[in-house]
Design an enzyme around this catalytic site. Structure first.
Site, short mmCIF file in Angstrom:
data_model
loop_
_atom_site.label_atom_id
_atom_site.label_comp_id
_atom_site.label_asym_id
_atom_site.label_seq_id
_atom_site.Cartn_x
_atom_site.Cartn_y
_atom_site.Cartn_z
N ASP A 540 -21.45 16.97 -13.16
CA ASP A 540 -20.32 16.58 -14.00
C ASP A 540 -20.84 16.20 -15.39
O ASP A 540 -21.56 15.21 -15.54
CB ASP A 540 -19.60 15.39 -13.35
N HIS A 541 -20.46 17.00 -16.40
CA HIS A 541 -21.00 16.81 -17.75
C HIS A 541 -20.48 15.52 -18.40
O HIS A 541 -21.02 15.09 -19.43
CB HIS A 541 -20.65 18.01 -18.62
N ARG A 542 -19.45 14.89 -17.84
CA ARG A 542 -19.00 13.61 -18.37
C ARG A 542 -19.99 12.49 -18.07
O ARG A 542 -20.03 11.49 -18.76
CB ARG A 542 -17.63 13.24 -17.79
#
Length: 568
Positions: A540-542
């Site tokens: 998850d790039h967040r």
């Protein structure tokens, strides 16, 4: 094996309640305390659990039937009952202690005529400030507030619901004990409350509705199904809970006031998916919302054919296909082109499909692909299995076992991968529960191996085998499929090279592995045959950036290349 009658436990001071939902069918394997049916009064809905584990041989009720305490609703073939008498459900078994605690402040139920005689006193709204306290709601402790139905400054009527509470088996609305103005509300969504808790302050100023217009009240001793509140002057000690006047039953098509018409388990399912139940149209009896209604609503929103109120009321045509700006999903009559057959998806695929769609759309996912050299590790695994075969221990070690231990070591070194996103904060987990995808005849299931950091290779292998067997037989319990902090999806026994696994929210990463194969690898002076394992890490790039993901994969490959590193 013995046949056991499953009876309705003590559900409070209600003579008969209607069956509104059947949660199982004949032939199902049920667990002890698994809900069998949902019943509903005019104030609460509750799920009736099985008192025994076993196979459901007969279901003795249908939708619309009326049941009461002691009614036989099902017959279960139990494996080890000890006797033919069914054991009490949790609420029923604990009723005696709960009642004994409340004997001092709560008087015994009065006859109907006597209770009705107290109605005029209830109808007159006392002047001054009144404390509103939680009544006897049965043998439930720390029930959660799930909905606030009034706000400070509101003029409320006698028996108007102030907020809703819910346990895992029942939900109930807490009404106002008098008419007046709500001066203070001491609870919010998510709070836990118990009998006697001080929850609101009411200024009795407005006249209440005439008592004659109200139905006969229930007694003050009713448990979970009943909601009663004790009015006392502010600062004084709570006294005997006042009787409750029943509210009107749900009317299909009428404006929705308060809690949507759905069982506690359906509301919990909707909360997990983020579905606003007030916007879901129910297809069940009397407009009741079912789990399938929630799933259909989710699919419609994701496909762009439905918009929630939070997303605005703009028509689909305005954006060309829903909130993502996509064109409408194509509708094709395939029968025009040749013979077709319609095959409904199984229950597991329907549930997992909605979750996968949400995760794929909502998570900004990136996948890193790498190879790990497992030549020495595979030789070690083969050696362990030969030794196990000679000793007849029966425990077979798979490569997935080593992967679980290696992932635990990598998760400890890179703790962000073992977290979950909660608003603008990260929940850092100090446990290492590893989920592993299992292919079953009913679809993909994900058992969870708990506390993998505390277990050795052989124990992990044994527990994995047991969980995988339960998954294939459809006997996994909810507890055995929940709590994972990281998941591994392995296609090693089938084939393939790389793939992009979908993150299992609320986790922030998932590891996909394919079948290992021999490859020529340059060692600086010559090519050597090495067994290479394809790794596909989706993150998850967040929460995670590309550099961290690359380091995680490199470190994981180093451990698999030299397993002694797990000791460091």
């Amino acid at each position: 094996m013995a046949l056991v009658n499953i009876q309705v436990p003590d559900i409070g001071d209600f003579d008969e309640v209607g069956v509104i939902e059947l949660l199982v069918k004949v032939g199902d394997t049920v667990q002890a305390e698994q809900s069998l049916i949902t019943v509903e009064s005019d104030k609460a809905s509750m799920e009736i659990p099985s008192s025994h584990a076993g196979v459901l041989k007969e279901l003795k009720v249908a939708l619309g039937d009326k049941v009461k305490q002691g009614s036989v609703i099902a017959v279960v073939e139990a494996a080890d009952t000890g006797n033919s008498e069914p054991k009490a459900a949790p609420a029923q078994a604990a009723q005696a202690p709960a009642a004994s605690k409340s004997e001092a402040p709560v008087a015994a139920p009065a006859p109907a005529a006597s209770a009705a005689a107290t109605a005029p006193a209830q109808a007159a709204a006392p002047s001054g400030l009144l404390e509103v306290r939680v009544p006897d709601i049965g043998d439930f402790k720390d029930v959660a507030v799930i909905e606030i139905l009034a706000k400070v400054g509101d003029a409320v009527q006698l028996e108007q619901s102030l907020f809703t509470v819910e346990s895992d088996k029942a939900s109930m609305e807490i009404p106002s004990p008098a008419a007046g103005v709500l001066k203070e509300l001491k609870v919010k969504v998510g709070d836990k409350i118990n009998i006697g808790d001080f929850v609101a302050v009411l200024e009795g100023a407005a006249p209440a509705a005439p008592a004659a217009a109200a139905p006969a009240p229930a007694t003050a001793s009713a448990p979970a199904a009943q909601a009663a509140v004790a009015p006392v002057p502010a600062g004084a000690q709570a006294s005997v809970p006042a009787p409750v006047v029943a509210a009107a039953a749900h009317q299909p098509g009428a404006a929705v006031l308060g809690l949507p018409h759905a069982s506690p388990s359906v509301r919990k399912f909707a909360r997990e998916l983020g579905v606003p139940l007030a916007e879901v149209k129910g297809s069940g009896a009397k407009g009741r919302i079912t789990q399938e209604d929630v799933q259909n609503f989710t699919r419609a929103v994701m496909a762009g054919s439905q918009r929630t109120q939070a997303q605005g009321a703009a028509p689909v045509a305005a954006s060309g296909g829903g909130e993502l700006g996509l064109i409408a999903w194509p509708k094709v009559d395939f029968a025009k082109f040749g013979p077709i057959e319609r095959k409904e998806m199984g229950r597991i695929k329907k549930i997992s499909g909605a979750n996968l769609l949400r995760n794929a759309v909502m998570i900004p996912a990136v996948t890193n692909h790498d190879d790990a050299d497992i030549t020495e590790l595979e030789a070690f695994r083969v050696q362990l299995n030969k030794e196990a075969e000679k000793s007849k221990s029966g425990v077979k070690v798979t490569m997935l076992t080593f992967l679980i231990k290696a992932c635990v070591a990598a998760l400890k070194k890179f703790p962000d991968f073992n977290s979950s996103l909660d608003g603008d904060a990260l929940v850092m987990k100090n446990f290492w529960h590893i989920g592993f995808a299992a292919d079953t005849p009913n679809g993909l299931m994900v058992p969870v191996l708990k506390d993998a950091d505390k277990k050795g290779i052989f124990q992990i292998s044994q527990e994995m085998g047991e969980l995988a067997k339960k998954a294939r037989e459809g006997k996994l319990s909810p507890a055995e499929m929940s709590g994972a902090s990281f998941t591994i999806s392995s296609l090693g026994g089938i084939g393939g090279r790389y793939f992009t696994p979908i993150i299992n929210a609320p986790e922030v990463a998932i590891l996909g592995v394919c079948k290992s194969q021999m490859e020529p690898v340059w060692n600086g002076s010559a090519f050597q045959p090495r067994l290479m394992l394809p790794l596909s890490l989706t993150w998850d790039h967040r929460v995670i950036d590309g550099a961290s993901a690359a380091r995680f994969n490199v470190y994981l490959g180093e451990i698999l290349g030299d397993f002694r590193r797990v000791l460091l």
